[in-house]
Design an enzyme around this catalytic site. Structure first.
Site, PDB file in Angstrom:
ATOM      1  CB  VAL A  14      -2.374 -34.021  27.839  1.00  0.00           C
ATOM      2  CG1 VAL A  14      -3.035 -33.062  27.164  1.00  0.00           C
ATOM      3  CG2 VAL A  14      -2.134 -33.304  29.236  1.00  0.00           C
ATOM      4  CE  LYS A 105       3.434 -26.959  32.599  1.00  0.00           C
ATOM      5  NZ  LYS A 105       2.097 -27.984  33.162  1.00  0.00           N
ATOM      6  CD  GLU A 129      -7.480 -21.303  26.720  1.00  0.00           C
ATOM      7  OE1 GLU A 129      -7.975 -20.361  26.219  1.00  0.00           O
ATOM      8  OE2 GLU A 129      -7.075 -21.022  27.965  1.00  0.00           O
ATOM      9  N   GLY A 134      -4.930 -25.867  32.526  1.00  0.00           N
ATOM     10  CA  GLY A 134      -5.694 -26.987  31.953  1.00  0.00           C
ATOM     11  C   GLY A 134      -6.857 -26.651  31.124  1.00  0.00           C
ATOM     12  N   GLY A 187      -0.335 -39.317  40.984  1.00  0.00           N
ATOM     13  CA  GLY A 187       0.054 -38.966  39.675  1.00  0.00           C
ATOM     14  C   GLY A 187      -0.150 -37.249  39.403  1.00  0.00           C
ATOM     15  CD  GLU A 190       5.269 -34.417  35.952  1.00  0.00           C
ATOM     16  OE1 GLU A 190       5.780 -35.248  35.544  1.00  0.00           O
ATOM     17  OE2 GLU A 190       4.214 -33.943  35.740  1.00  0.00           O
ATOM     18  CG  ASP A 201       3.504 -25.932  36.366  1.00  0.00           C
ATOM     19  OD1 ASP A 201       3.493 -26.842  35.386  1.00  0.00           O
ATOM     20  OD2 ASP A 201       2.441 -25.706  37.049  1.00  0.00           O
ATOM     21  CE  LYS A 205       0.603 -24.421  34.681  1.00  0.00           C
ATOM     22  NZ  LYS A 205      -0.037 -25.379  35.652  1.00  0.00           N
ATOM     23  N   GLY A 302      -4.926 -32.937  33.989  1.00  0.00           N
ATOM     24  CA  GLY A 302      -5.942 -34.045  33.629  1.00  0.00           C
ATOM     25  C   GLY A 302      -6.017 -34.434  32.307  1.00  0.00           C
TER      26      GLY A 302
HETATM   27  N1  HSE Z   1       1.980 -30.068  37.072  1.00  0.00           N
HETATM   28  C1  HSE Z   1       0.782 -29.237  36.799  1.00  0.00           C
HETATM   29  C2  HSE Z   1      -0.095 -28.966  38.150  1.00  0.00           C
HETATM   30  C3  HSE Z   1       0.111 -29.752  35.648  1.00  0.00           C
HETATM   31  O1  HSE Z   1       0.235 -29.535  39.071  1.00  0.00           O
HETATM   32  O2  HSE Z   1      -0.806 -27.949  37.841  1.00  0.00           O
HETATM   33  C4  HSE Z   1      -0.751 -28.930  34.809  1.00  0.00           C
HETATM   34  O3  HSE Z   1       0.223 -27.798  34.263  1.00  0.00           O
END
Ligand code: HSE
Length: 427
Positions: A14, A105, A129, A134, A187, A190, A201, A205, A302
């Site tokens: 990023v 986040k 944001e 993303g 990619g 993780e 995750d 969010k 991305g």
């Molecule tokens: N690991 C997150 C996803 C990346 O897969 O959406 C963006 O927050």
């Protein structure tokens, strides 16, 4: 022309994307925004990353203190991820009077109360944001454009990795393990994919988005969370037969009984717009009392999509001298007056293995009915697995606790049936 100096903390995917956008569009922003945005400094341990981007060695800072004391820097962009040292760096930037733009986040979800307090105290901007979905402008939409509404619900696919895995499992018939490996190679996921596949995750969010949507702090610890690691081909294919697609949905609802927040695999009608969100794409479906339904769709991760969100925040910050903070009292815990609903109302998909003998189905349906559950659809498959037949039921909308009780009752009856899978169905 106004000059804005930026420092970027972290030149991973990023950070590098943000640097590229800022440098390649510098003249464009001068012309369209009347601002000259320059990257004055970067903080990156792997200096070769900075050099590969063409950053002059003198612009590679040795420490955060160097960035904080640099009078040419107005905005610090934090794209390191993780809680520490990101949190200390962001706090020191704010205390030095620099505005902050972050994509983090986990940091924002867990510590926005502390960060916002420091931002307000030092009269700085704090923008995030890029922390959710993303490049999809969902935060600004909630914070600005949709303010005229009481938001009734927010429902989305807000994790790209899990959406990629579920799409591949659905379309290619591949197993969870196989696709997870593919996602890691591409990619998306993780190396330690727990945050993605177990729904953390998405919960971070959803905490940020639902706090904004419902104007009250919703700590991620209040969010019911279930990941996709137990989703299998059997359920994907029965869902398909019944006209549904399985997605990891983040759901927030604000109604008369309180606030309901949850992240879990869900069966969604295959004709619902969210069912057609595939691969690593994300989408958020917001329902407001005036606007009704709005769906935002795009790339949730991305270099350039997330960089787009960061640069949008930099420009917003540079062009809005009065900072925009939360619309609610941003404290660590939820407000005592906020009620959370945990006995959700939902329809349910249940897959059972049952003995193939007279009276079994009626026993199951009588347990369901005793628990106030009415059946909407049923499939009994001919194919035997370990001498048992699969029975698939979709219930009408009922309460979560009714289903838990019914499942316990079914599992308690010897040699009749066991419940192998429970997935909520979103109508
Ligand atoms: N690991 C997150 C996803 C990346 O897969 O959406 C963006 O927050």
């Amino acid at each position: 022309m106004k000059k804005i100096g930026v420092a970027i903390l972290g030149l991973g995917v990023v950070g590098s994307g943000t640097y590229k956008i800022l440098t390649e569009h510098r003249e464009f922003y001068k012309r369209t925004q009347d601002i000259d945005i320059s990257v004055e400094s970067v903080l990156e341990l792997r200096k070769e990353r900075a050099l590969a981007l063409g950053i002059a060695p003198c612009a590679i800072a040795e420490s955060m203190a160097e960035i904080c004391s640099n009078p040419e820097i107005d905005i610090v962009v934090e794209v390191m991820g993780g809680v520490e040292p990101a949190k200390s760096f962001v706090l020191s930037a704010l205390r030095a009077g620099k505005s902050v733009v972050t994509s983090n986040k986990e940091l924002f979800c867990k510590y926005s109360h502390e960060l916002e307090k420091a931002a307000k105290k030092n009269n700085c901007g704090l923008y995030y944001e890029a922390s959710c979905v993303g490049g999809v402008p969902v935060i600004r939409s909630l914070l600005d454009n949709l303010q005229g509404n009481k938001i009734l619900s927010i429902m989305g696919i807000i994790n790209g990795t899990t959406n990629f895995i579920l799409t591949r499992m659905t379309e290619k018939g591949a197993s969870y393990r196989e696709v997870l490996k593919e996602a890691q190679l591409l990619g998306y996921a993780e190396a330690d994919s727990t945050a993605d596949v177990e729904g953390y995750d998405a919960a971070y969010k959803l905490s940020i988005l639902s706090s904004l949507a419902f104007h009250t702090k919703i700590p991620y610890t209040e969010i019911y969370r279930e990941g996709i690691s137990k989703v299998n081909q059997t359920d994907i294919s029965y869902a398909h037969k019944l006209g549904y697609t399985i997605k990891l949905l983040a759901i927030g609802k604000c109604g008369g009984n309180g606030i309901e927040v949850r992240v879990h695999p869900s069966l969604i009608k295959s004709e619902h717009p969210l069912a057609s969100v595939k691969d690593s794409y994300n989408a958020v479906f917001v329902t407001g009392d005036s606007v009704q339904d709005v769906m935002l769709y795009g790339r949730g991760a991305g270099a350039l999509p997330t960089g787009s969100a960061i640069v949008g925040d930099i420009i917003y910050c540079a062009t809005h001298p009065v900072a925009r903070y939360s619309t609610f009292k941003n404290t660590e815990k939820a407000d005592a007056a906020t009620k959370f609903v945990t006995n959700f109302e939902s329809a349910y998909y249940l897959r059972l293995s049952a003995s193939d003998k007279a009276g079994v189905l009626s026993k199951i349906t009588s347990i369901l009915s005793k628990n106030g559950i009415s059946v909407d659809q049923v499939i009994q498959d001919k194919e035997r697995v370990d001498g048992k037949v699969p029975i698939i039921l979709v219930t009408h909308v009922t309460k979560e606790n009714n289903v838990k009780k019914a499942v316990a009752d079914i599992n308690a009856v010897d040699n009749v049936a066991s419940v192998d899978s429970i997935i909520r169905v979103v109508s």
